[in-house]
Design an enzyme around this catalytic site. Structure first.
Site, PDB file in Angstrom:
ATOM      1  N   GLU A  78       7.819 -14.819 -10.484  1.00 15.83           N
ATOM      2  CA  GLU A  78       7.255 -13.541 -10.033  1.00 15.83           C
ATOM      3  C   GLU A  78       6.560 -12.779 -11.155  1.00 15.83           C
ATOM      4  OE1 GLU A  78       9.756 -11.358  -6.542  1.00 15.83           O
ATOM      5  OE2 GLU A  78      10.803 -11.582  -8.431  1.00 15.83           O
ATOM      6  N   ASN A 100      -1.444   1.822   5.598  1.00 17.67           N
ATOM      7  CA  ASN A 100      -0.561   0.791   5.061  1.00 17.67           C
ATOM      8  C   ASN A 100      -0.273  -0.153   6.217  1.00 17.67           C
ATOM      9  OD1 ASN A 100       1.535  -0.683   3.898  1.00 17.67           O
ATOM     10  ND2 ASN A 100       3.067   0.867   4.407  1.00 17.67           N
ATOM     11  N   GLY A 101      -0.416  -1.474   5.977  1.00  9.80           N
ATOM     12  CA  GLY A 101      -0.119  -2.416   7.053  1.00  9.80           C
ATOM     13  C   GLY A 101      -1.372  -3.121   7.517  1.00  9.80           C
ATOM     14  N   LYS A 109       6.405  -4.497  -3.617  1.00 10.55           N
ATOM     15  CA  LYS A 109       7.857  -4.393  -3.482  1.00 10.55           C
ATOM     16  C   LYS A 109       8.304  -4.458  -2.040  1.00 10.55           C
ATOM     17  CE  LYS A 109      11.897  -2.414  -5.308  1.00 10.55           C
ATOM     18  NZ  LYS A 109      12.278  -3.771  -5.756  1.00 10.55           N
ATOM     19  N   CYS A 111       0.850  -1.175   0.000  1.00  6.64           N
ATOM     20  CA  CYS A 111       0.000   0.000   0.000  1.00  6.64           C
ATOM     21  C   CYS A 111       0.896   1.237   0.000  1.00  6.64           C
ATOM     22  CB  CYS A 111      -0.942   0.089   1.194  1.00  6.64           C
ATOM     23  SG  CYS A 111      -2.204  -1.174   1.202  1.00  6.64           S
ATOM     24  N   TRP A 152      -2.876  -2.621  -1.693  1.00  4.28           N
ATOM     25  CA  TRP A 152      -2.536  -4.038  -1.836  1.00  4.28           C
ATOM     26  C   TRP A 152      -3.392  -4.717  -0.785  1.00  4.28           C
ATOM     27  CZ3 TRP A 152      -0.554  -8.027   1.155  1.00  4.28           C
ATOM     28  CH2 TRP A 152      -0.063  -9.143   0.471  1.00  4.28           C
ATOM     29  N   LYS A 191      12.669 -14.935 -10.289  1.00  4.58           N
ATOM     30  CA  LYS A 191      12.324 -13.883 -11.260  1.00  4.58           C
ATOM     31  C   LYS A 191      11.256 -14.384 -12.218  1.00  4.58           C
ATOM     32  CE  LYS A 191      13.617 -11.472  -9.496  1.00  4.58           C
ATOM     33  NZ  LYS A 191      14.044 -10.805  -8.360  1.00  4.58           N
ATOM     34  N   HIS A 203      17.583 -36.507  -6.465  1.00  6.04           N
ATOM     35  CA  HIS A 203      16.771 -36.892  -5.304  1.00  6.04           C
ATOM     36  C   HIS A 203      15.338 -36.415  -5.448  1.00  6.04           C
ATOM     37  CE1 HIS A 203      20.337 -38.319  -3.247  1.00  6.04           C
ATOM     38  NE2 HIS A 203      20.949 -37.229  -3.664  1.00  6.04           N
ATOM     39  N   GLU A 233      17.527 -17.438  -7.683  1.00  5.46           N
ATOM     40  CA  GLU A 233      17.086 -16.089  -8.045  1.00  5.46           C
ATOM     41  C   GLU A 233      16.487 -16.082  -9.456  1.00  5.46           C
ATOM     42  OE1 GLU A 233      16.453 -13.602  -6.424  1.00  5.46           O
ATOM     43  OE2 GLU A 233      16.476 -11.911  -7.807  1.00  5.46           O
ATOM     44  N   ARG A 271       4.044  -0.371  -4.712  1.00  2.68           N
ATOM     45  CA  ARG A 271       3.738  -0.912  -3.383  1.00  2.68           C
ATOM     46  C   ARG A 271       2.415  -1.676  -3.358  1.00  2.68           C
ATOM     47  NH1 ARG A 271       6.951   1.403   0.339  1.00  2.68           N
ATOM     48  NH2 ARG A 271       5.616   0.695   2.032  1.00  2.68           N
TER      49      ARG A 271
HETATM   50  C1  G6P Z   1       9.388  -8.507  -1.524  1.00  3.36           C
HETATM   51  C2  G6P Z   1       9.940  -8.023  -2.842  1.00  3.36           C
HETATM   52  C3  G6P Z   1      11.252  -8.729  -3.136  1.00  3.36           C
HETATM   53  C4  G6P Z   1      12.234  -8.523  -1.997  1.00  3.36           C
HETATM   54  C5  G6P Z   1      11.635  -8.954  -0.656  1.00  3.36           C
HETATM   55  C6  G6P Z   1      12.519  -8.507   0.505  1.00  3.36           C
HETATM   56  O1  G6P Z   1       9.020  -9.840  -1.638  1.00  3.36           O
HETATM   57  O2  G6P Z   1       9.008  -8.254  -3.886  1.00  3.36           O
HETATM   58  O3  G6P Z   1      11.806  -8.213  -4.330  1.00  3.36           O
HETATM   59  O4  G6P Z   1      13.384  -9.267  -2.243  1.00  3.36           O
HETATM   60  O5  G6P Z   1      10.358  -8.340  -0.471  1.00  3.36           O
HETATM   61  O6  G6P Z   1      12.572  -7.111   0.512  1.00  3.36           O
HETATM   62  P1  G6P Z   1      13.760  -6.258   1.115  1.00  3.36           P
HETATM   63  O7  G6P Z   1      13.344  -4.842   0.909  1.00  3.36           O
HETATM   64  O8  G6P Z   1      13.828  -6.631   2.578  1.00  3.36           O
HETATM   65  O9  G6P Z   1      14.999  -6.617   0.401  1.00  3.36           O
END
Ligand code: G6P
Length: 610
Positions: free
Chosen positions: A490, A100-101, A605, A2, A74, A487, A506, A483, A27
């Site tokens: 996501e 937010n929260g 994010k 948010c 969000w 990606k 395994h 990673e 956000r």
């Molecule tokens: C969310 C974001 C990720 C990020 C993670 C941790 O899931 O979408 O991209 O890696 O939070 O966020 P931070 O700000 O603690 O790195």
């Protein structure tokens, strides 16, 4: 999650709020809304949809009001509907609030308020704040009501509130969720994150945990939970408003992928002493006896930052010979971890605001562990909670899928591991010098890896209809595989699973068949041959393989269906460049599938809820 934006100033508020909201849309982007005060008249518009749709609706209204609040959602409580979109109002529609929260005790508060005659219109937790403030304001005044309401909420939240009886005031409060404030040109602005403030100012005041504030055109007053005044100097943020623009790229994610050579160079600049053959980390108090004396290191993080931590842990063990492990913050905090003065905690976070990471750090501190933050955002909560911070200097990252934040975290963790190895005497001078040279070459290698954009786009066209992907890597590049898979899922919504190569037999090998592609990292180094064996096993079962190999490695090229050739770099620093084609591949698959890489569904994010 948010985005909150509030403005009190000399200009009409609506266009400024909407511009700020657009900068916060990473956000959350389920719904959007705003409330503007014109004298004592409260005007509200909201909808289930994007900020651009809200802007289109508001454009025709030409509201003159110069104070207001705006929100991009969000969803946590209640479906994505106009009714549940923020702002939320009190019974008499004189108070508007955005949050937010999560307010954890909203059910009991709502029951209490309903019993007192308050009528609710939404399913959200936020609405209780409007009604609480309505109930409290007559006896406490608006600022007192905001403080008292905040004191009665449980959870991690930040909220902005306006009240028609105080038409030149904006009220804000926060606990654990981020809130920043700026004062410039006769205006005061509050927002969830710095990008919304950048067109106005780079001098940022961070509201502390449990604090509230009153804003009016050109001024602010901060108070603690007891209502005592708080003095706080602004922090200068070295980001420009242009960083919040796409700069000619189709998406922020693509722009940020291409910014990586520069970003990693910024992480390293001034921190490598090539003539002495060791890092120069003056700002990092590894001399802080509690940190350098630690007998064990726990790296704590979430998401992409956890993948960086896996790499950091491996490198710390390798170079500094200190037992190190990467732990998910959400697992650490609800487990029964062994912490204490002997265990240093390295908290890795782009935003410095991730709720689980902050909670894990609190736990570590309570147990007496020294805490080192590896963080991108200056002045963020994590940097204030830690004993020391190494900033990653990635610059502003807007794309929800993290890219340059990741590679700069790798570089920062590599710096720490080398430095720690030198200080502990486990890394001989010649090796330290080679490591410093290897790191100095990383931005160049990243730039070369970016040339794989075209081949990655070709592969994306070929594989865009796959339902599943397996990603494999070993040792330093197991985090690269993890990673890469993250990606892809996501932003393209294709299921992708990552495994360390040695674990393939395994379980995952059972899934291999001609429609199940594998992406494998087999760059030059100690585990290349083992990876090539894994690749043979997959191909023997007719599984297509995309292989990341070192340029000129003919055996590797012959082993796979497709090869993406990376520059030759020292094995231990190969993850910095190896992740680049995987980011590009995920990006192009998302675009091919008509998914928005900058606003992936259901994600945000900054995860400020637990
Ligand atoms: C969310 C974001 C990720 C990020 C993670 C941790 O899931 O979408 O991209 O890696 O939070 O966020 P931070 O700000 O603690 O790195």
């Amino acid at each position: 999650m948010c985005g909150l934006m509030g403005y009190a100033g000399p200009s009409p508020a609506a266009p400024i709020l909407l511009e700020g909201l657009a900068r916060l849309e990473y956000r959350g982007y389920d719904s959007a809304g705003l409330a503007v005060l014109e004298g004592d008249r409260l005007r509200v518009e909201k909808l289930a949809g994007r900020v651009s749709e809200l802007a289109a609706r508001v454009r025709g209204l030409a509201w003159p009001g110069r104070l207001g609040i705006a929100h991009t959602r969000w969803a946590t409580h209640g479906e994505v509907t106009e009714q549940n979109a923020h702002p939320h109002l009190d019974c008499h529609e004189r108070i508007a609030v955005i949050t937010n929260g999560i307010v954890e005790n909203w059910r009991e508060l709502r029951a209490e308020l309903e019993a007192g005659g308050h009528r609710f219109r939404s399913e959200t937790d936020t609405e209780v704040i409007a009604h609480l403030a309505e109930a409290l304001a007559p006896s406490l005044g608006v600022a007192g009501a905001v403080r008292e309401a905040a004191a009665r909420l449980r959870g991690a939240y930040a909220f902005l509130l306006v009240h028609a009886t105080a038409p030149d005031r904006l009220f804000v409060a926060r606990r654990s969720a981020p809130l920043v404030i700026g004062v410039a040109d006769g205006a005061a602005i509050a927002a969830s994150d710095v990008p919304a403030l950048l067109p106005h100012t780079r001098e940022i005041v961070y509201l502390g945990d449990g604090e509230s504030a009153e804003l009016w055109p050109g001024g602010i007053r901060l108070t603690d939970a007891a209502g005592r005044p708080v003095a706080r100097d602004p922090v200068h943020v070295p980001w420009s408003a242009a960083e919040a623009e796409k700069g000619g790229y189709a998406h922020f994610m693509l722009k940020e992928i291409h910014e990586q050579p520069r970003a990693v160079a910024d992480t390293l600049v001034g921190r490598l002493d090539l003539s002495a053959g060791r890092p120069r980390l003056e700002e990092l108090p590894l001399s802080e006896p509690r940190i350098s004396a630690a007998r064990r290191v726990l790296l704590v993080a979430c998401g992409t930052a956890w993948h960086a931590s896996l790499y950091g842990a491996a490198l710390l063990e390798e170079l500094a010979r200190v037992p190190a492990a990467a732990v998910l913050a959400s697992e650490l905090r609800y487990g029964h971890p062994v912490l204490g003065p002997d265990t240093a905690v390295v908290a890795v976070s782009q935003s410095g605001e991730t709720a689980d990471t902050l909670a894990a750090v609190r736990l570590a501190r309570e147990a007496g562990s020294p805490v080192l933050a590896v963080c991108n955002v200056m002045g963020s909560q994590l940097t204030r909670d830690a004993d020391a911070t190494l900033y990653t200097r990635a610059g502003l990252e807007v794309g929800v899928a993290s890219t340059k934040a990741y590679t700069t975290q790798l570089a920062a963790l590599a710096l720490i591991a080398v430095e720690w190895g030198v200080r502990r005497g486990t890394l001989p001078p010649a090796e330290a010098a080679a490591a410093v040279e290897g790191l100095a070459a990383a931005p160049g290698a990243l730039a070369e890896a970016l040339r794989l954009d075209g081949p990655a786009a070709d592969l994306a066209r070929q594989y865009r209809f796959a339902y599943n992907f397996l990603y494999l890597g070993r040792r330093h590049n197991w985090p690269t595989a993890a990673e890469g898979a993250l990606k892809l899922k996501e932003i393209s919504y294709i299921h992708a699973e990552a495994y360390p190569g040695g674990e393939m037999k395994h379980g995952p090998i059972a899934m291999i068949e001609p429609t199940f592609p594998t992406v494998a990292v087999a760059v030059e180094g100690s585990v290349r041959e083992k990876m090539l064996s894994n690749v043979s096993e997959i191909r023997a079962r007719k599984g297509p393989v995309i292989l990341l190999a070192t340029r000129g490695d003919r055996d590797a090229a012959a082993a796979a269906d497709h090869v993406l050739e990376l520059p030759r770099v020292p094995e231990r620093f190969s993850p910095l460049s190896a992740v680049v084609p995987l980011q590009l591949f995920a990006y192009h698959v998302a675009v091919e599938r008509a998914c928005d890489p900058d606003r992936p569904r259901n994600l945000a994010k900054s995860v400020t809820v637990e």
